[in-house]
Design an enzyme around this catalytic site. Structure first.
Site, PDB file in Angstrom:
ATOM      1  CB  CYS A  45      -0.943  -0.013   1.197  1.00 56.62           C
ATOM      2  SG  CYS A  45      -1.982   1.444   1.262  1.00 56.62           S
ATOM      3  CB  CYS A  50      -3.245   2.587  -1.462  1.00 54.49           C
ATOM      4  SG  CYS A  50      -3.437   0.918  -0.874  1.00 54.49           S
ATOM      5  CE  LYS A  53      -4.803   4.050  -6.328  1.00 57.74           C
ATOM      6  NZ  LYS A  53      -5.226   2.701  -6.053  1.00 57.74           N
ATOM      7  CB  ALA A 117      11.334 -14.278   8.281  1.00 53.15           C
ATOM      8  N   GLY A 178      -8.824  -6.340 -16.527  1.00 56.88           N
ATOM      9  CA  GLY A 178     -10.041  -5.520 -16.494  1.00 56.88           C
ATOM     10  C   GLY A 178     -10.511  -5.270 -15.080  1.00 56.88           C
ATOM     11  CE1 TYR A 180     -11.176  -1.922  -6.183  1.00 53.47           C
ATOM     12  CE2 TYR A 180     -11.233  -4.253  -6.701  1.00 53.47           C
ATOM     13  CZ  TYR A 180     -11.710  -3.177  -5.994  1.00 53.47           C
ATOM     14  OH  TYR A 180     -12.713  -3.349  -5.075  1.00 53.47           O
ATOM     15  CD  GLU A 184      -7.153   2.083  -8.734  1.00 51.30           C
ATOM     16  OE1 GLU A 184      -8.042   2.277  -7.904  1.00 51.30           O
ATOM     17  OE2 GLU A 184      -6.026   1.648  -8.426  1.00 51.30           O
ATOM     18  NE  ARG A 201      -9.645 -13.744 -17.530  1.00 52.99           N
ATOM     19  CZ  ARG A 201      -9.109 -14.654 -16.729  1.00 52.99           C
ATOM     20  NH1 ARG A 201      -8.274 -15.536 -17.222  1.00 52.99           N
ATOM     21  NH2 ARG A 201      -9.406 -14.674 -15.455  1.00 52.99           N
ATOM     22  N   GLY A 264      -4.151  -9.523 -11.597  1.00 52.10           N
ATOM     23  CA  GLY A 264      -4.362  -9.997 -10.237  1.00 52.10           C
ATOM     24  C   GLY A 264      -3.066 -10.114  -9.454  1.00 52.10           C
ATOM     25  CB  THR A 312      -4.883  -1.242   2.548  1.00 50.92           C
ATOM     26  OG1 THR A 312      -4.067  -1.517   1.430  1.00 50.92           O
ATOM     27  CG2 THR A 312      -4.070  -0.651   3.671  1.00 50.92           C
ATOM     28  CG  HIS A 437     -28.795  23.788  -3.857  1.00 49.35           C
ATOM     29  ND1 HIS A 437     -28.831  22.898  -4.906  1.00 49.35           N
ATOM     30  CD2 HIS A 437     -28.947  25.022  -4.397  1.00 49.35           C
ATOM     31  CE1 HIS A 437     -29.000  23.570  -6.034  1.00 49.35           C
ATOM     32  NE2 HIS A 437     -29.072  24.843  -5.752  1.00 49.35           N
ATOM     33  CD  GLU A 442     -28.258  19.710  -4.375  1.00 46.29           C
ATOM     34  OE1 GLU A 442     -29.326  20.107  -3.887  1.00 46.29           O
ATOM     35  OE2 GLU A 442     -27.501  20.435  -5.049  1.00 46.29           O
TER      36      GLU A 442
HETATM   37  P1  NDP Z   1      -8.324  -7.780 -10.049  1.00 45.38           P
HETATM   38  O1  NDP Z   1      -8.674  -9.080  -9.463  1.00 45.38           O
HETATM   39  O2  NDP Z   1      -9.143  -6.584  -9.706  1.00 45.38           O
HETATM   40  O3  NDP Z   1      -8.318  -7.906 -11.622  1.00 45.38           O
HETATM   41  C1  NDP Z   1      -7.546  -8.863 -12.274  1.00 45.38           C
HETATM   42  C2  NDP Z   1      -7.915  -8.840 -13.731  1.00 45.38           C
HETATM   43  O4  NDP Z   1      -7.026  -9.663 -14.448  1.00 45.38           O
HETATM   44  C3  NDP Z   1      -9.327  -9.336 -13.991  1.00 45.38           C
HETATM   45  O5  NDP Z   1      -9.924  -8.509 -14.949  1.00 45.38           O
HETATM   46  C4  NDP Z   1      -9.085 -10.736 -14.526  1.00 45.38           C
HETATM   47  O6  NDP Z   1     -10.035 -11.165 -15.461  1.00 45.38           O
HETATM   48  C5  NDP Z   1      -7.776 -10.564 -15.253  1.00 45.38           C
HETATM   49  N1  NDP Z   1      -7.040 -11.815 -15.370  1.00 45.38           N
HETATM   50  C6  NDP Z   1      -6.768 -12.702 -14.382  1.00 45.38           C
HETATM   51  N2  NDP Z   1      -6.071 -13.742 -14.881  1.00 45.38           N
HETATM   52  C7  NDP Z   1      -5.899 -13.499 -16.191  1.00 45.38           C
HETATM   53  C8  NDP Z   1      -5.262 -14.218 -17.236  1.00 45.38           C
HETATM   54  N3  NDP Z   1      -4.678 -15.396 -17.015  1.00 45.38           N
HETATM   55  N4  NDP Z   1      -5.269 -13.689 -18.479  1.00 45.38           N
HETATM   56  C9  NDP Z   1      -5.887 -12.497 -18.709  1.00 45.38           C
HETATM   57  N5  NDP Z   1      -6.508 -11.776 -17.752  1.00 45.38           N
HETATM   58  C10 NDP Z   1      -6.507 -12.277 -16.505  1.00 45.38           C
HETATM   59  O7  NDP Z   1      -6.789  -7.568  -9.691  1.00 45.38           O
HETATM   60  P2  NDP Z   1      -5.821  -6.320  -9.868  1.00 45.38           P
HETATM   61  O8  NDP Z   1      -4.545  -6.889 -10.366  1.00 45.38           O
HETATM   62  O9  NDP Z   1      -6.457  -5.234 -10.638  1.00 45.38           O
HETATM   63  O10 NDP Z   1      -5.633  -5.857  -8.367  1.00 45.38           O
HETATM   64  C11 NDP Z   1      -5.174  -6.790  -7.376  1.00 45.38           C
HETATM   65  C12 NDP Z   1      -5.904  -6.584  -6.076  1.00 45.38           C
HETATM   66  O11 NDP Z   1      -5.457  -5.388  -5.483  1.00 45.38           O
HETATM   67  C13 NDP Z   1      -7.419  -6.464  -6.240  1.00 45.38           C
HETATM   68  O12 NDP Z   1      -8.040  -7.661  -5.920  1.00 45.38           O
HETATM   69  C14 NDP Z   1      -7.811  -5.369  -5.294  1.00 45.38           C
HETATM   70  O13 NDP Z   1      -8.432  -5.921  -4.167  1.00 45.38           O
HETATM   71  C15 NDP Z   1      -6.517  -4.698  -4.875  1.00 45.38           C
HETATM   72  N6  NDP Z   1      -6.533  -3.301  -5.340  1.00 45.38           N
HETATM   73  C16 NDP Z   1      -7.427  -2.429  -4.795  1.00 45.38           C
HETATM   74  C17 NDP Z   1      -7.483  -1.126  -5.226  1.00 45.38           C
HETATM   75  C18 NDP Z   1      -8.462  -0.184  -4.634  1.00 45.38           C
HETATM   76  O14 NDP Z   1      -9.067  -0.514  -3.619  1.00 45.38           O
HETATM   77  N7  NDP Z   1      -8.702   0.985  -5.247  1.00 45.38           N
HETATM   78  C19 NDP Z   1      -6.584  -0.623  -6.252  1.00 45.38           C
HETATM   79  C20 NDP Z   1      -5.716  -1.627  -6.774  1.00 45.38           C
HETATM   80  C21 NDP Z   1      -5.702  -2.912  -6.334  1.00 45.38           C
HETATM   81  P3  NDP Z   1     -11.458 -11.751 -15.024  1.00 45.38           P
HETATM   82  O15 NDP Z   1     -12.245 -10.552 -14.608  1.00 45.38           O
HETATM   83  O16 NDP Z   1     -11.974 -12.372 -16.274  1.00 45.38           O
HETATM   84  O17 NDP Z   1     -11.194 -12.722 -13.936  1.00 45.38           O
END
Ligand code: NDP
Length: 455
Positions: A45, A50, A53, A117, A178, A180, A184, A201, A264, A312, A437, A442
């Site tokens: 974070c 966070c 970013k 560790a 696709g 978070y 962002e 995908r 992810g 976080t 307002h 509102e």
């Molecule tokens: P997310 O889980 O949000 O998104 C991962 C994306 O990658 C999904 O669209 C997923 O597709 C795609 N994906 C997964 N595997 C593959 C693959 N093999 N080939 C192609 N596409 C794939 O993870 P992020 O990486 O964006 O973020 C990680 C974590 O960090 C999040 O879970 C979130 O909790 C945290 N985070 C929070 C933020 C906030 O609170 N503002 C900001 C940034 C991160 P599909 O949808 O089809 O599964």
């Protein structure tokens, strides 16, 4: 408090948001605590998530704010953006925050160990220099690290972690994902003036969000700087001179200076030493019970490394509950629901509570209120930005079930709406509140545009 048989009462592995909070609170309660961190104090974070970013996100919004400023009479000579000064200022602040974390822990009496560790038995940890320490309780708070799918050429891609340290802002970036991070960073890159192509995908961005949010954000994000390709997979990546070539599963090719995979983050379980002592689920997450105990009762796990939420504030809450229960003899129940969440895209998304589908499934008959409007802030410009608000209400009890918003300050507003949802307020409570307002919020008090859906 130290049990004479052990070097420490608590040994924490990982100095991120959860680990630092647990170490500090446990030391305050009188425990003898050590924390080991292999990289920098602060974790994802603070160091590469966070906070940095949000700095980049703030910066990317100025391209639009500059247009709005002109509409309010401000005249600028050439506005220039410097990536180098943004990164320098960001690094300075991150360094400061990391130091504050470190000082706070030291002042609380926590021993900080800069090393990896590894857990070698129920009570023993070994460090890089082979020194061993014993602890009555061990807390794993090692977070998660970027996951990359296995395709040819994947070694050419970077993750969001690496993006923060780029020497220059690339002129074009391809983002895969696709969720978070994908949304962002696509907003940051296009807002800073570079071209961005997002390849996903699936057919619905942010697939676990309310369907209206997914649909609207898809339209709102696309611009002459940002293109989005759905239902597409990258099948191969190769380096061609000074850029990269991507082969897509529709048979076409695309090119870019940088490829950022936001597919992810998976748990960082290196400290488990691959010995199978502690059980993990199919995603590699450490399985914990409501007390954060792993399959070995004196070894606990919190935050992104465990099979709870990857956020976080959840890790911090878990750290607090862990210490209250394990070191202060309290009985705090782990009940985390209605977690407000935001995507700091441009426009921003703020959401809390149930999606329409979830609400329908649970309550069978719901009232759906929506409003789409142009914020006063943009009305003197030609910008077409719209704010979208959606509220879900149980038809029978009139209880507020969900709140979803796209637009400026959506995250701030969702935070406050989470209190109202947790307090089980009714739609009439909002109707009876005097609107402030002129504000965006509102609109929440004056929503009348309703449809009722029944399963
Ligand atoms: P997310 O889980 O949000 O998104 C991962 C994306 O990658 C999904 O669209 C997923 O597709 C795609 N994906 C997964 N595997 C593959 C693959 N093999 N080939 C192609 N596409 C794939 O993870 P992020 O990486 O964006 O973020 C990680 C974590 O960090 C999040 O879970 C979130 O909790 C945290 N985070 C929070 C933020 C906030 O609170 N503002 C900001 C940034 C991160 P599909 O949808 O089809 O599964």
């Amino acid at each position: 408090m130290l049990n004479e048989n052990f070097d420490y009462d608590l040994f924490v592995i990982g100095a991120g948001s959860g680990g630092v909070r647990a170490a500090r609170l446990a030391a305050h309660s009188g425990a003898k605590v050590a924390i080991a961190e292999k990289y920098r104090i602060g974790g994802t974070c603070v160091i590469r998530g966070c906070i940095p970013k949000k700095f980049l996100s703030y910066s990317s919004k100025f391209s639009k704010h500059n247009i709005v400023a002109k509409s309010f009479g401000w005249e600028y000579n050439d506005a220039n953006f410097s990536w180098k000064s943004l990164i320098k200022n960001k690094d300075k602040q991150i360094q400061k925050l990391s130091l504050i974390y470190q000082t706070n822990m030291e002042n609380s009496g926590v021993r900080i160990i800069k090393s990896s560790a590894n857990i070698i038995d129920n009570h023993t940890i070994v460090l890089d220099d082979k020194k061993k320490y014993s602890a009555k309780k061990i807390l794993i708070a090692t977070g998660a690290k970027p996951f990359f799918p296995k395709i040819n050429g994947i070694e050419h891609v970077i993750s969001s972690d690496d993006f923060f340290d780029l020497k220059d802002l690339p002129s074009k970036v391809i983002i895969v994902g696709g969720g978070y991070i994908a949304l962002e960073f696509a907003s940051i890159i296009s807002g800073l003036g570079s071209k961005c192509e997002l390849i996903y995908r699936g057919d619905k961005l942010l697939k676990n969000f309310d369907a209206d949010i997914s649909e609207i954000i898809l339209k709102e994000l696309q611009s002459n700087k940002l293109s989005i390709k759905l239902n597409t997979n990258v099948t191969e990546i190769s380096k061609v001179e000074d850029h990269y070539k991507l082969k897509l599963d529709d048979g076409t090719f695309t090119h870019s200076d940088i490829i950022l995979y936001a597919t992810g983050r998976h748990p960082d379980i290196e400290c488990l030493n691959s010995n199978g002592m502690i059980k993990t689920d199919t995603y590699g997450r450490i399985i914990v019970n409501k007390s954060f105990q792993t399959s070995i009762p004196n070894i606990y796990a919190i935050g992104d490394v465990s099979n709870n939420y990857q956020l976080t504030p959840v890790a911090i809450r878990e750290a607090m509950i862990f210490v209250r229960n394990e070191f202060e003899k309290q009985d705090v129940k782990y009940k985390i629901e209605n977690i407000p969440t935001a995507v700091f895209s441009n426009p921003e998304i703020g959401t809390v509570g149930m999606t329409e589908n979830e609400a329908l499934l649970k309550y069978k008959k719901i009232d759906i209120y929506t409003s789409t409007f142009r914020s006063l802030y943009y009305t003197l410009t030609d910008l077409t930005d719209k704010t979208f608000i959606k509220m879900l209400v149980d038809n029978k009890s009139q209880k507020l079930l969900g709140f979803h918003m796209i637009g400026d300050d959506a995250a701030e507003i969702a935070q406050l709406m989470s209190v109202l949802i947790n307090k089980n307020i009714k739609k009439s409570d909002l109707d009876n509140t005097i609107p402030l307002h002129p504000t965006t919020a509102e609109e929440i008090m004056t929503m009348r545009n309703k449809i009722t859906k029944e399963l």
